[in-house]
Design a protein around this motif. Structure first.
Motif, PDB file in Angstrom:
ATOM      1  N   ARG A  38       0.815  -1.212   0.000  1.00  0.00           N
ATOM      2  CA  ARG A  38       0.000   0.000   0.000  1.00  0.00           C
ATOM      3  C   ARG A  38       0.850   1.265   0.000  1.00  0.00           C
ATOM      4  NH1 ARG A  38      -3.399   2.059   3.864  1.00  0.00           N
ATOM      5  NH2 ARG A  38      -2.936   0.373   5.332  1.00  0.00           N
ATOM      6  N   HIS A  39       2.052   1.184   0.604  1.00  0.00           N
ATOM      7  CA  HIS A  39       2.905   2.377   0.613  1.00  0.00           C
ATOM      8  C   HIS A  39       3.349   2.736  -0.799  1.00  0.00           C
ATOM      9  CE1 HIS A  39       6.038  -0.717   0.457  1.00  0.00           C
ATOM     10  NE2 HIS A  39       6.883   0.229   0.099  1.00  0.00           N
ATOM     11  N   VAL A  40       3.551   1.711  -1.656  1.00  0.00           N
ATOM     12  CA  VAL A  40       3.936   1.983  -3.047  1.00  0.00           C
ATOM     13  C   VAL A  40       2.758   2.593  -3.797  1.00  0.00           C
ATOM     14  CG1 VAL A  40       4.706   0.947  -5.210  1.00  0.00           C
ATOM     15  CG2 VAL A  40       5.705   0.178  -3.048  1.00  0.00           C
ATOM     16  N   GLU A  41       1.560   2.060  -3.567  1.00  0.00           N
ATOM     17  CA  GLU A  41       0.373   2.621  -4.220  1.00  0.00           C
ATOM     18  C   GLU A  41       0.200   4.095  -3.877  1.00  0.00           C
ATOM     19  OE1 GLU A  41      -2.920   0.263  -2.984  1.00  0.00           O
ATOM     20  OE2 GLU A  41      -2.143  -1.590  -3.869  1.00  0.00           O
ATOM     21  N   LEU A  42       0.543   4.441  -2.643  1.00  0.00           N
ATOM     22  CA  LEU A  42       0.381   5.822  -2.188  1.00  0.00           C
ATOM     23  C   LEU A  42       1.579   6.707  -2.523  1.00  0.00           C
ATOM     24  CD1 LEU A  42      -1.156   5.057   1.325  1.00  0.00           C
ATOM     25  CD2 LEU A  42      -2.359   5.988  -0.670  1.00  0.00           C
ATOM     26  N   GLY A  43       2.688   6.096  -2.962  1.00  0.00           N
ATOM     27  CA  GLY A  43       3.880   6.877  -3.282  1.00  0.00           C
ATOM     28  C   GLY A  43       4.569   7.436  -2.063  1.00  0.00           C
ATOM     29  N   MET A  51       7.980   0.460   9.357  1.00  0.00           N
ATOM     30  CA  MET A  51       6.746  -0.325   9.409  1.00  0.00           C
ATOM     31  C   MET A  51       6.030  -0.222   8.073  1.00  0.00           C
ATOM     32  SD  MET A  51       3.237  -0.493   9.558  1.00  0.00           S
ATOM     33  CE  MET A  51       2.426   0.968  10.209  1.00  0.00           C
ATOM     34  N   ARG A  52       5.538  -1.368   7.608  1.00  0.00           N
ATOM     35  CA  ARG A  52       4.688  -1.376   6.424  1.00  0.00           C
ATOM     36  C   ARG A  52       3.541  -2.349   6.658  1.00  0.00           C
ATOM     37  NH1 ARG A  52       9.831  -0.506   5.194  1.00  0.00           N
ATOM     38  NH2 ARG A  52      10.239   1.424   4.043  1.00  0.00           N
ATOM     39  N   PRO A  53       2.321  -1.960   6.293  1.00  0.00           N
ATOM     40  CA  PRO A  53       1.167  -2.838   6.513  1.00  0.00           C
ATOM     41  C   PRO A  53       0.984  -3.812   5.352  1.00  0.00           C
ATOM     42  CG  PRO A  53       0.416  -0.701   5.728  1.00  0.00           C
ATOM     43  CD  PRO A  53       1.918  -0.629   5.802  1.00  0.00           C
ATOM     44  N   PHE A  54       0.674  -5.049   5.708  1.00  0.00           N
ATOM     45  CA  PHE A  54       0.392  -6.083   4.710  1.00  0.00           C
ATOM     46  C   PHE A  54      -0.848  -6.858   5.129  1.00  0.00           C
ATOM     47  CE2 PHE A  54       4.895  -5.307   4.141  1.00  0.00           C
ATOM     48  CZ  PHE A  54       5.041  -5.308   2.765  1.00  0.00           C
ATOM     49  N   ALA A  55      -1.508  -7.453   4.159  1.00  0.00           N
ATOM     50  CA  ALA A  55      -2.642  -8.312   4.471  1.00  0.00           C
ATOM     51  C   ALA A  55      -2.181  -9.436   5.395  1.00  0.00           C
ATOM     52  CB  ALA A  55      -3.232  -8.888   3.186  1.00  0.00           C
ATOM     53  N   GLU A  56      -3.001  -9.754   6.392  1.00  0.00           N
ATOM     54  CA  GLU A  56      -2.675 -10.834   7.320  1.00  0.00           C
ATOM     55  C   GLU A  56      -2.303 -12.108   6.570  1.00  0.00           C
ATOM     56  OE1 GLU A  56      -2.289 -11.600  10.412  1.00  0.00           O
ATOM     57  OE2 GLU A  56      -3.148 -10.001  11.642  1.00  0.00           O
ATOM     58  N   ALA A  57      -3.055 -12.413   5.522  1.00  0.00           N
ATOM     59  CA  ALA A  57      -2.816 -13.651   4.779  1.00  0.00           C
ATOM     60  C   ALA A  57      -1.480 -13.637   4.050  1.00  0.00           C
ATOM     61  CB  ALA A  57      -3.956 -13.877   3.790  1.00  0.00           C
ATOM     62  N   ASP A  58      -0.976 -12.442   3.731  1.00  0.00           N
ATOM     63  CA  ASP A  58       0.290 -12.338   3.001  1.00  0.00           C
ATOM     64  C   ASP A  58       1.502 -12.311   3.926  1.00  0.00           C
ATOM     65  OD1 ASP A  58      -0.876 -12.289   0.491  1.00  0.00           O
ATOM     66  OD2 ASP A  58      -0.978 -10.091   0.403  1.00  0.00           O
ATOM     67  N   ALA A  59       1.299 -12.043   5.208  1.00  0.00           N
ATOM     68  CA  ALA A  59       2.422 -11.822   6.121  1.00  0.00           C
ATOM     69  C   ALA A  59       3.435 -12.971   6.136  1.00  0.00           C
ATOM     70  CB  ALA A  59       1.912 -11.533   7.527  1.00  0.00           C
ATOM     71  N   PRO A  60       3.004 -14.248   6.174  1.00  0.00           N
ATOM     72  CA  PRO A  60       4.019 -15.319   6.154  1.00  0.00           C
ATOM     73  C   PRO A  60       4.867 -15.312   4.890  1.00  0.00           C
ATOM     74  CG  PRO A  60       1.911 -16.164   6.923  1.00  0.00           C
ATOM     75  CD  PRO A  60       1.651 -14.787   6.385  1.00  0.00           C
ATOM     76  N   ARG A  61       4.238 -15.027   3.727  1.00  0.00           N
ATOM     77  CA  ARG A  61       5.015 -14.975   2.481  1.00  0.00           C
ATOM     78  C   ARG A  61       5.952 -13.771   2.475  1.00  0.00           C
ATOM     79  NH1 ARG A  61       2.343 -14.827  -2.850  1.00  0.00           N
ATOM     80  NH2 ARG A  61       0.699 -13.588  -1.848  1.00  0.00           N
ATOM     81  N   VAL A  62       5.497 -12.635   2.993  1.00  0.00           N
ATOM     82  CA  VAL A  62       6.360 -11.456   3.078  1.00  0.00           C
ATOM     83  C   VAL A  62       7.595 -11.783   3.896  1.00  0.00           C
ATOM     84  CG1 VAL A  62       6.556  -9.103   3.949  1.00  0.00           C
ATOM     85  CG2 VAL A  62       4.478  -9.818   2.772  1.00  0.00           C
ATOM     86  N   ALA A  63       7.399 -12.438   5.033  1.00  0.00           N
ATOM     87  CA  ALA A  63       8.524 -12.794   5.894  1.00  0.00           C
ATOM     88  C   ALA A  63       9.464 -13.769   5.196  1.00  0.00           C
ATOM     89  CB  ALA A  63       8.010 -13.390   7.205  1.00  0.00           C
ATOM     90  N   ALA A  64       8.917 -14.757   4.508  1.00  0.00           N
ATOM     91  CA  ALA A  64       9.756 -15.756   3.840  1.00  0.00           C
ATOM     92  C   ALA A  64      10.552 -15.145   2.695  1.00  0.00           C
ATOM     93  CB  ALA A  64       8.879 -16.901   3.327  1.00  0.00           C
ATOM     94  N   ILE A  65       9.915 -14.260   1.936  1.00  0.00           N
ATOM     95  CA  ILE A  65      10.601 -13.642   0.796  1.00  0.00           C
ATOM     96  C   ILE A  65      11.703 -12.705   1.271  1.00  0.00           C
ATOM     97  CG2 ILE A  65      10.293 -11.987  -1.102  1.00  0.00           C
ATOM     98  CD1 ILE A  65       7.472 -13.258  -1.486  1.00  0.00           C
ATOM     99  N   THR A  66      11.373 -11.830   2.205  1.00  0.00           N
ATOM    100  CA  THR A  66      12.368 -10.842   2.634  1.00  0.00           C
ATOM    101  C   THR A  66      13.503 -11.482   3.429  1.00  0.00           C
ATOM    102  OG1 THR A  66      11.024 -10.261   4.574  1.00  0.00           O
ATOM    103  CG2 THR A  66      10.738  -8.918   2.590  1.00  0.00           C
ATOM    104  N   ALA A  67      13.260 -12.619   4.057  1.00  0.00           N
ATOM    105  CA  ALA A  67      14.331 -13.315   4.780  1.00  0.00           C
ATOM    106  C   ALA A  67      15.490 -13.674   3.855  1.00  0.00           C
ATOM    107  CB  ALA A  67      13.784 -14.568   5.455  1.00  0.00           C
ATOM    108  N   GLY A 111      -8.005  -6.224   8.358  1.00  0.00           N
ATOM    109  CA  GLY A 111      -7.473  -7.352   7.604  1.00  0.00           C
ATOM    110  C   GLY A 111      -5.981  -7.271   7.355  1.00  0.00           C
ATOM    111  N   GLU A 112      -5.351  -6.165   7.777  1.00  0.00           N
ATOM    112  CA  GLU A 112      -3.910  -6.004   7.614  1.00  0.00           C
ATOM    113  C   GLU A 112      -3.210  -6.117   8.963  1.00  0.00           C
ATOM    114  OE1 GLU A 112      -3.348  -3.077   3.762  1.00  0.00           O
ATOM    115  OE2 GLU A 112      -3.442  -2.151   5.742  1.00  0.00           O
ATOM    116  N   THR A 113      -1.905  -6.372   8.907  1.00  0.00           N
ATOM    117  CA  THR A 113      -1.068  -6.384  10.093  1.00  0.00           C
ATOM    118  C   THR A 113       0.155  -5.525   9.847  1.00  0.00           C
ATOM    119  OG1 THR A 113       0.036  -7.815  11.715  1.00  0.00           O
ATOM    120  CG2 THR A 113       0.265  -8.430   9.403  1.00  0.00           C
ATOM    121  N   ALA A 114       0.709  -4.976  10.906  1.00  0.00           N
ATOM    122  CA  ALA A 114       1.933  -4.174  10.802  1.00  0.00           C
ATOM    123  C   ALA A 114       3.142  -5.091  10.884  1.00  0.00           C
ATOM    124  CB  ALA A 114       1.982  -3.151  11.937  1.00  0.00           C
ATOM    125  N   LEU A 115       4.046  -4.955   9.933  1.00  0.00           N
ATOM    126  CA  LEU A 115       5.332  -5.661   9.977  1.00  0.00           C
ATOM    127  C   LEU A 115       6.438  -4.624  10.132  1.00  0.00           C
ATOM    128  CD1 LEU A 115       4.944  -8.418   7.221  1.00  0.00           C
ATOM    129  CD2 LEU A 115       4.499  -8.585   9.684  1.00  0.00           C
TER     130      LEU A 115
END
Length: 266
Positions: free
Chosen positions: A139-144, A170-186, A223-227
């Motif tokens: 969402r931060h990219v969508e908002l610039g 901090m960047r907000p992501f959908a709860e359902a996406d959070a595990p994938r976000v963590a795995a990718i950025t790791a 529906g989002e969580t803060a990472l």
């Protein structure tokens, strides 16, 4: 708190060199969303007598301050990051720090010194391409905007005169996406790696998401969580606390965009 210009329209397949040349020609906005897939960097320029201790600080806080390159004293280039890179002109904006006061600058040629040593420190923006390819909404990219950054309630590892708080983004992501976000950025240590395990801002000493220390407020929607990630502004906090008479950094969100490719996780 400073307000930063929103991201402008960007060409497809933009390169790091394109962004640097745009900055050289007058672009002064954020680099969020620019040159997707190329590593972006925090920039620190400080006098040589302080360089050894500062390098030790970065190495002691590798998640927050992943070192990409260190320059030679007085050199305005970092050949490993870009063949024609000029550190004096190729960032959209800089902060010149003198005796505890900071002023924004578009070009630092007039204040360049022969004893300055450049440090390039990885930035989270380099992870955006891998997350986009995985179909993850940012969402931060969508908002610039770059999103909020906070001083946490824990200390960075000290090295000599350099010490201070851990700074987190901090960047907000959908709860359902959070595990994938963590795995990718790791798998992207040059862009700070995996998020911190804490999702509750209070556990990091953050009592109000609407008042970040840098950047723009961006609350999670339903529906989002803060990472939260360790952030390269940890280095800025330590530099400010060290009471150096003179140093230069990028302006928050106006990063050095390199020619390095942030490999997409398999």
């Amino acid at each position: 708190m400073a307000a930063w210009c929103a991201m402008s329209e960007t060409p497809t397949r933009e390169t790091g060199r394109d962004v640097r040349l745009a900055a050289r020609a007058g672009f002064h906005g954020l680099t969020v969303g620019r040159a997707r897939g190329q590593v972006q960097a925090n920039l620190v320029l400080l006098p040589q007598p302080f360089a050894e201790e500062f390098e030790a600080f970065c190495r002691a806080n590798a998640a927050a301050c992943p070192l990409l390159a260190i320059g030679e004293p007085g050199a305005a280039n970092l050949p490993a990051l870009g063949a024609d890179l000029d550190l004096r002109t190729d960032l959209p904006a800089y902060l010149v720090h003198e005796w505890g006061l900071a002023r924004r600058a578009r070009d630092i040629s007039s204040v360049w010194r022969d004893d300055l040593v450049a440090f390039a420190i990885g930035c989270w923006f380099g992870a955006e391409a891998a997350l986009s390819e995985a179909g993850i909404r940012m969402r931060h990219v969508e908002l610039g905007v770059q999103g909020p950054l906070f001083r946490a309630n824990r200390s960075a590892n000290a090295a000599g005169r350099f010490r201070g708080p851990l700074v987190v983004s901090m960047r907000p992501f959908a709860e359902a996406d959070a595990p994938r976000v963590a795995a990718i950025t790791a798998k992207l240590p040059r862009s700070h790696g995996a998020p911190l395990p804490e999702r509750d801002p209070a556990r990091l000493g953050i009592l109000d998401l609407d008042h970040p220390d840098w950047g723009e407020a961006l609350r999670p929607e339903p529906g989002e969580t803060a990472l939260f990630w360790p952030c390269g502004l940890t280095a800025l906090a330590a530099l400010e606390a060290a009471d150096l008479p003179f140093f230069i950094t990028h302006a928050p969100g106006a990063m050095l965009v390199t020619d390095l490719i942030e490999a997409s996780p398999s």
